[in-house]
Scaffold this motif. Structure first.
Motif, short mmCIF file in Angstrom:
data_model
loop_
_atom_site.label_atom_id
_atom_site.label_comp_id
_atom_site.label_asym_id
_atom_site.label_seq_id
_atom_site.Cartn_x
_atom_site.Cartn_y
_atom_site.Cartn_z
N ASP A 169 -33.29 110.63 75.81
CA ASP A 169 -33.42 109.22 75.45
C ASP A 169 -34.79 108.70 75.85
O ASP A 169 -35.30 109.04 76.93
CB ASP A 169 -32.35 108.38 76.17
CG ASP A 169 -30.96 108.55 75.57
OD1 ASP A 169 -30.86 109.03 74.42
OD2 ASP A 169 -29.98 108.21 76.24
N TYR A 170 -35.37 107.87 74.98
CA TYR A 170 -36.67 107.25 75.23
C TYR A 170 -36.60 105.78 74.84
O TYR A 170 -35.85 105.40 73.92
CB TYR A 170 -37.76 107.92 74.37
CG TYR A 170 -38.13 109.29 74.86
CD1 TYR A 170 -39.17 109.46 75.77
CD2 TYR A 170 -37.44 110.41 74.43
CE1 TYR A 170 -39.51 110.73 76.23
CE2 TYR A 170 -37.77 111.68 74.88
CZ TYR A 170 -38.80 111.83 75.78
OH TYR A 170 -39.13 113.07 76.24
N ALA A 171 -37.40 104.98 75.52
CA ALA A 171 -37.53 103.58 75.14
C ALA A 171 -38.09 103.52 73.72
O ALA A 171 -38.83 104.41 73.30
CB ALA A 171 -38.45 102.85 76.11
N GLN A 172 -37.75 102.48 73.00
CA GLN A 172 -38.16 102.38 71.60
C GLN A 172 -39.67 102.48 71.42
O GLN A 172 -40.14 103.06 70.45
CB GLN A 172 -37.64 101.07 71.00
CG GLN A 172 -37.82 100.99 69.50
CD GLN A 172 -36.99 99.90 68.86
OE1 GLN A 172 -35.87 99.66 69.27
NE2 GLN A 172 -37.55 99.25 67.87
N LYS A 173 -40.45 101.99 72.38
CA LYS A 173 -41.91 102.07 72.27
C LYS A 173 -42.41 103.51 72.35
O LYS A 173 -43.53 103.80 71.94
CB LYS A 173 -42.58 101.21 73.35
CG LYS A 173 -42.42 101.73 74.76
CD LYS A 173 -43.13 100.84 75.77
CE LYS A 173 -43.06 101.37 77.16
NZ LYS A 173 -43.62 102.69 77.37
N ARG A 185 -28.87 100.91 73.36
CA ARG A 185 -29.29 100.43 74.67
C ARG A 185 -29.32 101.63 75.61
O ARG A 185 -28.38 102.41 75.66
CB ARG A 185 -28.35 99.36 75.22
CG ARG A 185 -28.28 98.08 74.39
CD ARG A 185 -29.56 97.34 74.25
NE ARG A 185 -29.97 96.65 75.47
CZ ARG A 185 -31.06 95.91 75.57
NH1 ARG A 185 -31.84 95.74 74.52
NH2 ARG A 185 -31.39 95.35 76.68
N THR A 221 -31.44 97.44 81.06
CA THR A 221 -31.42 98.30 79.87
C THR A 221 -32.46 97.81 78.87
O THR A 221 -32.86 96.64 78.89
CB THR A 221 -30.03 98.32 79.19
OG1 THR A 221 -29.72 97.00 78.73
CG2 THR A 221 -28.96 98.81 80.13
N VAL A 222 -32.89 98.72 77.99
CA VAL A 222 -33.83 98.39 76.92
C VAL A 222 -33.37 99.08 75.65
O VAL A 222 -32.53 99.99 75.68
CB VAL A 222 -35.27 98.86 77.27
CG1 VAL A 222 -35.83 98.09 78.45
CG2 VAL A 222 -35.32 100.35 77.52
N TRP A 223 -33.94 98.67 74.53
CA TRP A 223 -33.65 99.37 73.28
C TRP A 223 -34.38 100.72 73.30
O TRP A 223 -35.52 100.81 73.74
CB TRP A 223 -34.11 98.57 72.06
CG TRP A 223 -33.18 97.43 71.75
CD1 TRP A 223 -33.43 96.11 71.93
CD2 TRP A 223 -31.86 97.53 71.22
NE1 TRP A 223 -32.34 95.37 71.54
CE2 TRP A 223 -31.36 96.22 71.09
CE3 TRP A 223 -31.04 98.59 70.84
CZ2 TRP A 223 -30.08 95.94 70.60
CZ3 TRP A 223 -29.77 98.31 70.35
CH2 TRP A 223 -29.31 97.01 70.23
N GLY A 224 -33.69 101.74 72.82
CA GLY A 224 -34.28 103.07 72.77
C GLY A 224 -33.54 103.92 71.76
O GLY A 224 -32.75 103.42 70.95
N ARG A 238 -30.97 103.12 66.93
CA ARG A 238 -31.32 102.58 68.24
C ARG A 238 -30.06 102.30 69.05
O ARG A 238 -28.98 102.09 68.51
CB ARG A 238 -32.20 101.35 68.12
CG ARG A 238 -31.49 100.12 67.66
CD ARG A 238 -32.44 98.97 67.53
NE ARG A 238 -31.68 97.79 67.12
CZ ARG A 238 -32.13 96.59 67.12
NH1 ARG A 238 -33.38 96.36 67.50
NH2 ARG A 238 -31.39 95.58 66.74
N ASN A 278 -33.26 101.34 81.47
CA ASN A 278 -34.70 101.06 81.46
C ASN A 278 -35.43 102.13 82.28
O ASN A 278 -35.14 102.31 83.46
CB ASN A 278 -34.95 99.67 82.04
CG ASN A 278 -36.38 99.20 81.85
OD1 ASN A 278 -37.27 99.99 81.56
ND2 ASN A 278 -36.59 97.91 82.03
#
Length: 186
Positions: A74-78, A50, A62-65, A48, A53
């Motif tokens: 790149d994709y968001a973790q969800k 950052r 930013t989000v975890w991805g 993972r 977003n």
């Protein structure tokens, strides 16, 4: 009479048939064994990062991805899933499949897994189930999605150069034409 037949007979109000029971078992094993698998979690934590977003927010720029191992985006973790790298689908359709299914689900190393986005994972699964290439599966998934929305289907046919007067009137005919056009490039 097998143990499963006895269970199904005694609990016909719970499981309508063998398929319903196997779906219950498959889902339960995935939820209990796979969703919390330590190697899976380790892979996610190690890979993972950052990322910007995808849904811009002043509070969370930013989000975890993670990066998809297939499309390299790149994709968001969800929107990232962990895929078992293998050529076949680990099926659980019969009692005799239980051991192989549990082993395939649980006996994994980091080298057996990859991070993939949800769209790529869907294509991978479709290709494995149908025994076709990733590219063929990607086209089939596109055809399935387009055929669910008549406007999108007609727009796609137009973009492919089909004049409206040449578009078949039936859904089956439109799907056949779209399939020929998209698979003709393979």
């Amino acid at each position: 009479m097998s143990k499963l037949d006895k269970i199904l007979e005694e609990n016909s109000d719970v499981w309508k048939n063998k398929s319903a029971f196997m779906n219950y078992l498959r889902g339960g094993l995935r939820k209990s064994v796979w969703s919390r698998h330590p190697v899976k979690i380790k892979l996610i934590k190690e890979r993972r990062k950052r990322i910007t977003n995808p849904k811009p927010s002043k509070a969370h720029p930013t989000v975890w991805g993670a990066e998809c191992d297939v499309c390299k985006k790149d994709y968001a973790q969800k929107d990232i899933q962990v895929d078992h790298i293998r050529d076949d689908v680990n099926r659980l359709n019969d009692v005799e499949d239980i051991q192989e299914f549990v082993e395939g689900l649980s006996l994994v190393t980091m080298d057996d897994l990859r991070l993939v986005c949800k769209p790529c994972h869907g294509v991978i699964t479709h290709s494995q189930r149908k025994g076709i290439t990733f590219e063929e599966a990607k086209i089939e998934k596109e055809i399935i999605a387009l055929c669910k929305d008549d406007k999108l289907l007609l727009d796609k046919l137009s973009k492919l150069g089909v004049q409206s007067s040449n578009v078949p009137t039936t859904k089956k005919g439109r799907k056949k034409l779209l399939t020929e056009l998209l698979k003709g490039g393979l």
